[in-house]
Design a protein around this motif. Structure first.
Motif, PDB file in Angstrom:
ATOM      1  N   ARG A 167      32.853  38.740  -2.580  1.00 36.09           N
ATOM      2  CA  ARG A 167      32.712  40.153  -2.197  1.00 36.09           C
ATOM      3  C   ARG A 167      33.197  40.381  -0.769  1.00 36.09           C
ATOM      4  O   ARG A 167      32.460  40.827   0.115  1.00 36.09           O
ATOM      5  N   ARG A 168      34.448  40.044  -0.547  1.00 32.85           N
ATOM      6  CA  ARG A 168      35.148  40.320   0.707  1.00 32.85           C
ATOM      7  C   ARG A 168      36.628  40.395   0.390  1.00 32.85           C
ATOM      8  O   ARG A 168      37.089  39.878  -0.624  1.00 32.85           O
ATOM      9  N   ASN A 169      37.374  41.059   1.260  1.00 33.49           N
ATOM     10  CA  ASN A 169      38.806  41.228   1.002  1.00 33.49           C
ATOM     11  C   ASN A 169      39.493  39.870   0.860  1.00 33.49           C
ATOM     12  O   ASN A 169      39.144  38.900   1.545  1.00 33.49           O
ATOM     13  N   TYR A 170      40.471  39.842  -0.032  1.00 31.01           N
ATOM     14  CA  TYR A 170      41.301  38.648  -0.175  1.00 31.01           C
ATOM     15  C   TYR A 170      42.743  39.122  -0.262  1.00 31.01           C
ATOM     16  O   TYR A 170      43.196  39.633  -1.283  1.00 31.01           O
ATOM     17  N   LEU A 171      43.461  38.949   0.844  1.00 27.74           N
ATOM     18  CA  LEU A 171      44.796  39.494   1.033  1.00 27.74           C
ATOM     19  C   LEU A 171      45.803  38.363   1.242  1.00 27.74           C
ATOM     20  O   LEU A 171      45.403  37.186   1.324  1.00 27.74           O
ATOM     21  N   PRO A 172      47.115  38.659   1.301  1.00 21.97           N
ATOM     22  CA  PRO A 172      48.084  37.573   1.418  1.00 21.97           C
ATOM     23  C   PRO A 172      47.808  36.600   2.559  1.00 21.97           C
ATOM     24  O   PRO A 172      47.994  35.384   2.398  1.00 21.97           O
ATOM     25  N   GLU A 173      47.359  37.115   3.701  1.00 23.14           N
ATOM     26  CA  GLU A 173      47.090  36.211   4.815  1.00 23.14           C
ATOM     27  C   GLU A 173      45.909  35.280   4.515  1.00 23.14           C
ATOM     28  O   GLU A 173      45.883  34.133   4.988  1.00 23.14           O
ATOM     29  N   ASP A 174      44.955  35.738   3.721  1.00 23.33           N
ATOM     30  CA  ASP A 174      43.834  34.880   3.332  1.00 23.33           C
ATOM     31  C   ASP A 174      44.303  33.800   2.362  1.00 23.33           C
ATOM     32  O   ASP A 174      43.902  32.632   2.475  1.00 23.33           O
ATOM     33  N   TYR A 175      45.149  34.199   1.434  1.00 24.30           N
ATOM     34  CA  TYR A 175      45.709  33.214   0.497  1.00 24.30           C
ATOM     35  C   TYR A 175      46.517  32.162   1.254  1.00 24.30           C
ATOM     36  O   TYR A 175      46.362  30.959   1.012  1.00 24.30           O
ATOM     37  N   HIS A 228      44.706  35.907  -7.446  1.00 21.78           N
ATOM     38  CA  HIS A 228      44.341  37.316  -7.324  1.00 21.78           C
ATOM     39  C   HIS A 228      44.276  37.718  -5.859  1.00 21.78           C
ATOM     40  O   HIS A 228      44.026  36.882  -4.974  1.00 21.78           O
ATOM     41  N   LEU A 229      44.458  38.996  -5.618  1.00 24.80           N
ATOM     42  CA  LEU A 229      44.271  39.603  -4.301  1.00 24.80           C
ATOM     43  C   LEU A 229      43.471  40.886  -4.492  1.00 24.80           C
ATOM     44  O   LEU A 229      43.573  41.534  -5.535  1.00 24.80           O
ATOM     45  N   TRP A 230      42.695  41.250  -3.466  1.00 26.92           N
ATOM     46  CA  TRP A 230      42.008  42.546  -3.519  1.00 26.92           C
ATOM     47  C   TRP A 230      41.612  43.027  -2.130  1.00 26.92           C
ATOM     48  O   TRP A 230      41.457  42.260  -1.197  1.00 26.92           O
ATOM     49  N   ASP A 231      41.506  44.342  -2.044  1.00 30.30           N
ATOM     50  CA  ASP A 231      41.010  45.019  -0.846  1.00 30.30           C
ATOM     51  C   ASP A 231      39.829  45.867  -1.311  1.00 30.30           C
ATOM     52  O   ASP A 231      40.009  46.916  -1.936  1.00 30.30           O
ATOM     53  N   LEU A 232      38.639  45.405  -1.025  1.00 35.49           N
ATOM     54  CA  LEU A 232      37.449  46.061  -1.564  1.00 35.49           C
ATOM     55  C   LEU A 232      37.209  47.433  -0.949  1.00 35.49           C
ATOM     56  O   LEU A 232      36.474  48.240  -1.535  1.00 35.49           O
ATOM     57  N   SER A 233      37.858  47.709   0.183  1.00 35.04           N
ATOM     58  CA  SER A 233      37.700  49.038   0.778  1.00 35.04           C
ATOM     59  C   SER A 233      38.313  50.128  -0.091  1.00 35.04           C
ATOM     60  O   SER A 233      37.989  51.312   0.064  1.00 35.04           O
ATOM     61  N   LEU A 234      39.175  49.743  -1.032  1.00 34.40           N
ATOM     62  CA  LEU A 234      39.799  50.725  -1.922  1.00 34.40           C
ATOM     63  C   LEU A 234      38.852  51.182  -3.034  1.00 34.40           C
ATOM     64  O   LEU A 234      39.132  52.179  -3.709  1.00 34.40           O
ATOM     65  N   GLY A 235      37.765  50.444  -3.241  1.00 36.26           N
ATOM     66  CA  GLY A 235      36.779  50.834  -4.238  1.00 36.26           C
ATOM     67  C   GLY A 235      37.265  50.769  -5.671  1.00 36.26           C
ATOM     68  O   GLY A 235      36.784  51.515  -6.532  1.00 36.26           O
ATOM     69  N   ARG A 236      38.175  49.854  -5.965  1.00 35.53           N
ATOM     70  CA  ARG A 236      38.759  49.795  -7.309  1.00 35.53           C
ATOM     71  C   ARG A 236      38.325  48.556  -8.094  1.00 35.53           C
ATOM     72  O   ARG A 236      38.707  48.400  -9.256  1.00 35.53           O
ATOM     73  N   HIS A 237      37.543  47.674  -7.486  1.00 37.10           N
ATOM     74  CA  HIS A 237      37.136  46.432  -8.153  1.00 37.10           C
ATOM     75  C   HIS A 237      35.633  46.495  -8.431  1.00 37.10           C
ATOM     76  O   HIS A 237      34.822  45.825  -7.787  1.00 37.10           O
TER      77      HIS A 237
END
Length: 311
Positions: free
Chosen positions: A42-50, A13-22
């Motif tokens: 509860r922090r962003n998880y983006l391709p670079e994090d993966y 999974h990936l997410w950007d919590l700043s979007l307020g969608r999760h």
């Protein structure tokens, strides 16, 4: 022989919590799915994090599975995924969400299928009497005629259905596979063996063995630590080997379920455990589990094996 070939991670999974969608990751949402404290998620998880988590493994492609994005905007997640960096083919295929019981399901399926990277749909069915365990809002979706009508539309778009249930729902899942024999089903997370006492594990083993006889069902061996928080290699091996006994190598795939699995294990711990547990299998069997089955099932082309993951 321990596997050292290419890996396609069949579930993360990936997410950007700043979007307020999760919304499920909001502090006010409480626990979910019996996973325990979700604070570290509860922090962003983006391709670079993966890529940072997976850099020591030979990941050459991955499948993004819907991450609990707000259900009234499921297309929004797919559009967002299309904007992300695809270096090393991370999140290069999508299993998307469609609320199949919705009146909008036919139109949403059509819209999702227009994205070339979409290969499957997940509408989580995992339900428990315990609110801290449940994912689904209701426990009767499998028998809901409108939900079933939505499921029936996936085959014409060549989309798999990702089946996420708890062990006491596996008998319902059997009914589903019998009623939709031409629909490809992928059981997520080993059938979620949540009750770790001997009786609970026995129920899981029996139910999984029964479902494994269905030729249109495959299994993702993923997030073994979700319900085994004090895991050992032996406890993980018990689950992996039973999954392989029930489904066979040809209908099984390894996957990380990151970052959710990071609640209880590192990426390297996940994949090194897989490699150790199946090291006695043949080279071809190991290749199937780590790479070839996912490449075939999720329609990766041959170039998937050409580039090792980098940061």
């Amino acid at each position: 022989m321990r596997y050292d070939g290419p890996i396609i991670d069949a579930h993360h999974h990936l997410w950007d919590l700043s979007l307020g969608r999760h919304h499920w990751l909001a502090v006010s949402a409480g626990q979910r799915g019996g996973l325990g404290d979700l604070a570290s998620l509860r922090r962003n998880y983006l391709p670079e994090d993966y890529r940072r988590d997976a850099v020591r493994q030979n990941v050459v492609g991955s499948v993004h599975v819907e991450a609990g994005w707000a259900s009234d905007d499921c297309l929004g997640e797919t559009r967002w995924l299309e904007t992300l960096d695809k270096t090393n083919r991370i999140a290069d295929r999508y299993v998307v969400h469609v609320p199949l019981a919705s009146a909008q399901a036919p139109a949403l399926i059509e819209a999702q299928a227009r994205f070339s990277r979409v290969v499957g749909v997940r509408d989580i069915l995992s339900w428990s009497e315990d609110p801290a365990r449940r994912f689904a809002a209701r426990g009767d979706f499998i028998d809901d005629p409108q939900w079933r009508s939505g499921l029936a539309r996936l085959k014409s778009h060549e989309l798999a259905f990702e089946l996420m249930v708890f062990p006491d729902q596996l008998a319902q899942a059997e009914k589903l596979e019998r009623d939709f024999p031409n629909q490809l089903l992928v059981l997520n997370h080993c059938g979620s063996p949540i009750d770790r006492d001997p009786e609970g594990m026995l129920r899981w083993r029996k139910a999984l063995a029964s479902l494994g006889r269905a030729p249109n069902v495959s299994i993702k061996i993923s997030d073994l630590v979700a319900y085994d928080h004090h895991w050992t290699l032996e406890s993980l091996a018990e689950v992996v080997l039973h999954c392989l006994e029930c489904f066979g190598v040809a209908r099984a795939m390894f996957a990380s379920d990151f970052p959710v699995a990071r609640l209880h294990a590192s990426f390297d711990e996940v994949y090194e455990a897989f490699k150790t547990i199946v090291s006695q299998l043949s080279a071809d069997e190991q290749t199937a589990l780590f790479f070839a089955n996912a490449a075939r099932f999720y329609r990766f082309d041959a170039s998937s094996s050409s580039t090792r993951l980098s940061t």
